[in-house]
Design a protein around this motif. Structure first.
Motif, mmCIF file in Angstrom:
data_model
loop_
_atom_site.group_PDB
_atom_site.id
_atom_site.type_symbol
_atom_site.label_atom_id
_atom_site.label_comp_id
_atom_site.label_asym_id
_atom_site.label_seq_id
_atom_site.Cartn_x
_atom_site.Cartn_y
_atom_site.Cartn_z
ATOM 1 N N TYR A 1 0.788 -1.070 -0.061
ATOM 2 C CA TYR A 1 -0.028 0.051 -0.189
ATOM 3 C C TYR A 1 0.848 1.319 -0.014
ATOM 4 C CZ TYR A 1 -4.273 -2.670 0.905
ATOM 5 O OH TYR A 1 -5.211 -3.574 0.980
ATOM 6 N N GLU A 2 0.531 2.091 -0.500
ATOM 7 C CA GLU A 2 1.136 3.587 -0.696
ATOM 8 C C GLU A 2 0.241 4.626 -0.501
ATOM 9 O OE1 GLU A 2 2.841 3.616 -4.944
ATOM 10 O OE2 GLU A 2 4.578 2.454 -4.242
ATOM 11 N N VAL A 3 0.495 5.599 0.199
ATOM 12 C CA VAL A 3 -0.080 6.840 0.462
ATOM 13 C C VAL A 3 0.650 8.195 0.263
ATOM 14 C CG1 VAL A 3 0.245 6.716 2.887
ATOM 15 C CG2 VAL A 3 -1.934 7.727 1.844
ATOM 16 N N ARG A 4 0.087 9.075 -0.181
ATOM 17 C CA ARG A 4 0.861 10.486 -0.113
ATOM 18 C C ARG A 4 1.108 10.977 1.226
ATOM 19 N NH1 ARG A 4 -2.399 14.868 -3.293
ATOM 20 N NH2 ARG A 4 -0.727 15.783 -2.042
ATOM 21 N N LEU A 5 2.167 11.672 1.417
ATOM 22 C CA LEU A 5 2.636 12.373 2.649
ATOM 23 C C LEU A 5 1.523 13.572 2.939
ATOM 24 C CD1 LEU A 5 6.376 12.256 2.494
ATOM 25 C CD2 LEU A 5 4.969 11.035 3.994
ATOM 26 N N PRO A 6 1.272 13.517 4.200
ATOM 27 C CA PRO A 6 0.241 14.819 4.544
ATOM 28 C C PRO A 6 0.965 15.850 4.752
ATOM 29 C CG PRO A 6 0.656 13.372 6.469
ATOM 30 C CD PRO A 6 1.396 12.745 5.475
ATOM 31 N N TRP A 7 1.509 16.586 3.788
ATOM 32 C CA TRP A 7 2.230 17.844 3.884
ATOM 33 C C TRP A 7 1.282 19.100 4.534
ATOM 34 C CZ3 TRP A 7 7.091 17.499 3.176
ATOM 35 C CH2 TRP A 7 7.675 16.496 2.222
ATOM 36 N N LEU A 8 1.844 19.833 5.328
ATOM 37 C CA LEU A 8 1.034 21.137 5.660
ATOM 38 C C LEU A 8 0.672 21.938 4.801
ATOM 39 C CD1 LEU A 8 3.220 21.841 9.213
ATOM 40 C CD2 LEU A 8 1.097 20.729 8.795
ATOM 41 N N GLU A 9 -0.482 22.602 5.003
ATOM 42 C CA GLU A 9 -1.098 23.474 3.772
ATOM 43 C C GLU A 9 -0.301 24.801 4.255
ATOM 44 O OE1 GLU A 9 -5.103 23.807 3.979
ATOM 45 O OE2 GLU A 9 -5.378 21.664 3.166
ATOM 46 N N ASP A 10 -0.017 25.762 3.110
ATOM 47 C CA ASP A 10 0.253 27.133 3.347
ATOM 48 C C ASP A 10 1.717 27.108 3.806
ATOM 49 O OD1 ASP A 10 -2.101 28.068 2.422
ATOM 50 O OD2 ASP A 10 -2.903 27.980 4.469
ATOM 51 N N HIS A 11 2.415 26.062 3.721
ATOM 52 C CA HIS A 11 3.761 26.000 4.277
ATOM 53 C C HIS A 11 4.704 26.615 3.372
ATOM 54 C CE1 HIS A 11 7.687 24.504 5.588
ATOM 55 N NE2 HIS A 11 7.191 24.265 6.443
ATOM 56 N N PRO A 12 5.671 27.579 3.643
ATOM 57 C CA PRO A 12 6.568 28.218 2.437
ATOM 58 C C PRO A 12 7.453 27.379 1.920
ATOM 59 C CG PRO A 12 7.501 28.670 4.942
ATOM 60 C CD PRO A 12 6.096 27.903 5.033
ATOM 61 N N VAL A 13 7.714 27.458 0.582
ATOM 62 C CA VAL A 13 8.624 26.789 -0.135
ATOM 63 C C VAL A 13 10.024 26.699 0.296
ATOM 64 C CG1 VAL A 13 9.468 26.403 -2.508
ATOM 65 C CG2 VAL A 13 7.175 27.196 -2.125
ATOM 66 N N LEU A 14 10.381 25.253 0.487
ATOM 67 C CA LEU A 14 11.728 25.032 0.873
ATOM 68 C C LEU A 14 12.866 25.447 0.067
ATOM 69 C CD1 LEU A 14 11.346 21.526 2.581
ATOM 70 C CD2 LEU A 14 11.293 23.707 3.571
ATOM 71 N N PRO A 15 13.893 26.217 0.606
ATOM 72 C CA PRO A 15 14.940 26.448 -0.608
ATOM 73 C C PRO A 15 15.522 25.461 -0.997
ATOM 74 C CG PRO A 15 15.767 26.690 1.936
ATOM 75 C CD PRO A 15 14.330 26.298 1.808
ATOM 76 N N ASN A 16 16.313 25.698 -2.373
ATOM 77 C CA ASN A 16 16.892 24.525 -3.098
ATOM 78 C C ASN A 16 18.556 24.918 -2.836
ATOM 79 O OD1 ASN A 16 18.218 23.109 -4.897
ATOM 80 N ND2 ASN A 16 16.850 23.583 -6.572
#
Length: 318
Positions: A272-287
């Motif tokens: 079974y695979e499921v998407r990670l529950p990312w937080l909403e409105d979180h700033p984009v992480l730097p590259n």
């Protein structure tokens, strides 16, 4: 560690809680937020900018070997300085002492006594020996060149900036007394107000850029006429939305369960695979790709200098 559901309090994860639908149907209490008073509140919001300073990675030669340090070119200083702890680490021997009156910003004058040293900065076959004064603390940490659209411009122009990566302590300040000896005369103007300068120790860059995501800083000035303590506690009065107040724990748990039900699937291996529950409105992480490349290049250069690349390659092949 024992699990505890944030919805019902029993020992299970919120995703499988049976109380979520029942609680979701309950009528929510009325919103008791303080009503915004436009005649009492005036908010001025200004997006700040970041200014790159001319920093360099320098190699210093001392009586106890070689040390890589972070340097800052400051033509506003008449003398050059070295961090006292760095001079001690390199076991530098002072030539004399000097008592100097420092004229600071705002007209303040401070008398200090400094030890005077000769230091040698080198890169390859090129080296400069000049006089510096010791200083307990030169300045706070200075940010290096971080990722942005200017990185692509520099790459197209085949410009390799000397100082990239994390912020660090300034250990050498290059003043106006010797700064002219560092430059080769080449410069490159970017599309923005940034300008890159070539030195004998690599390229450096200065100028102003708009800050974004986690690097941005919002200055809020609020003027309230006779505010109450309760009004000062309310962030929405100042035009600030509280991320934690947007959704209750119950709503977050329901959203996580809904996403689980919508994205769970079985792959070709029967797992079974499921998407990670990312937080909403979180700033984009730097590259940090450029930082990683710089560190890799530095590691390979050091291994090549010590003739260890072949030995490392044999270990990775085993």
């Amino acid at each position: 560690m024992r699990l505890k559901c944030i919805v019902c309090g029993y020992s299970h994860v919120p995703l499988i809680c049976q109380e979520i639908p029942n609680k979701h149907r309950e009528e929510k209490p009325p919103d008791k937020r303080v009503e915004r008073k436009n005649d009492h509140t005036m908010t001025n919001q200004t997006l700040t900018t970041h200014v790159f300073l001319q920093t360099l990675r320098l190699s210093l030669r001392g009586n106890k070997g070689i040390r890589s340090v972070k340097g800052l070119v400051d033509s506003g200083s008449q003398r050059s300085y070295i961090l006292r702890s760095t001079a001690a680490t390199l076991n530098l021997k002072p030539k004399r002492t000097e008592k100097i009156t420092h004229c600071l910003f705002g007209g303040t004058q401070v008398d200090n006594t400094h030890y005077c040293y000769d230091i040698t900065v080198f890169r390859g076959n090129y080296s400069i020996t000049f006089e510096v004064l010791d200083q307990f603390c030169i300045c706070n940490d200075v940010a290096t060149v971080f990722y942005g659209p200017w990185i692509q411009e520099l790459r197209i122009a085949d410009i390799d900036v000397s100082d990239v990566g994390e912020s660090g302590l300034i250990e050498v300040l290059i003043g106006a007394d010797v700064a002219g000896l560092f430059y080769t005369g080449r410069r490159h103007k970017l599309k923005s107000v940034l300008v890159a300068y070539e030195t004998h120790f690599g390229w450096t860059m200065e100028g102003k850029v708009p800050t974004q995501s986690s690097l941005s800083m919002l200055t809020t000035v609020s003027m309230l006429s006779n505010p109450t303590i309760t009004e000062l506690w309310q962030l929405d009065v100042l035009g600030i939305s509280d991320p934690e107040g947007r959704k209750s724990k119950e709503e977050l748990a329901m959203a996580a369960r809904r996403m689980f039900e919508e994205t769970v699937q079985m792959n070709e291996e029967g797992r079974y695979e499921v998407r990670l529950p990312w937080l909403e409105d979180h700033p984009v992480l730097p590259n940090n790709l450029e930082t990683a490349r710089k560190r890799l290049a530095g590691t390979l250069k050091k291994l090549a200098k010590d003739q260890l690349i072949s030995r490392y390659d044999e270990v990775f092949k085993k």
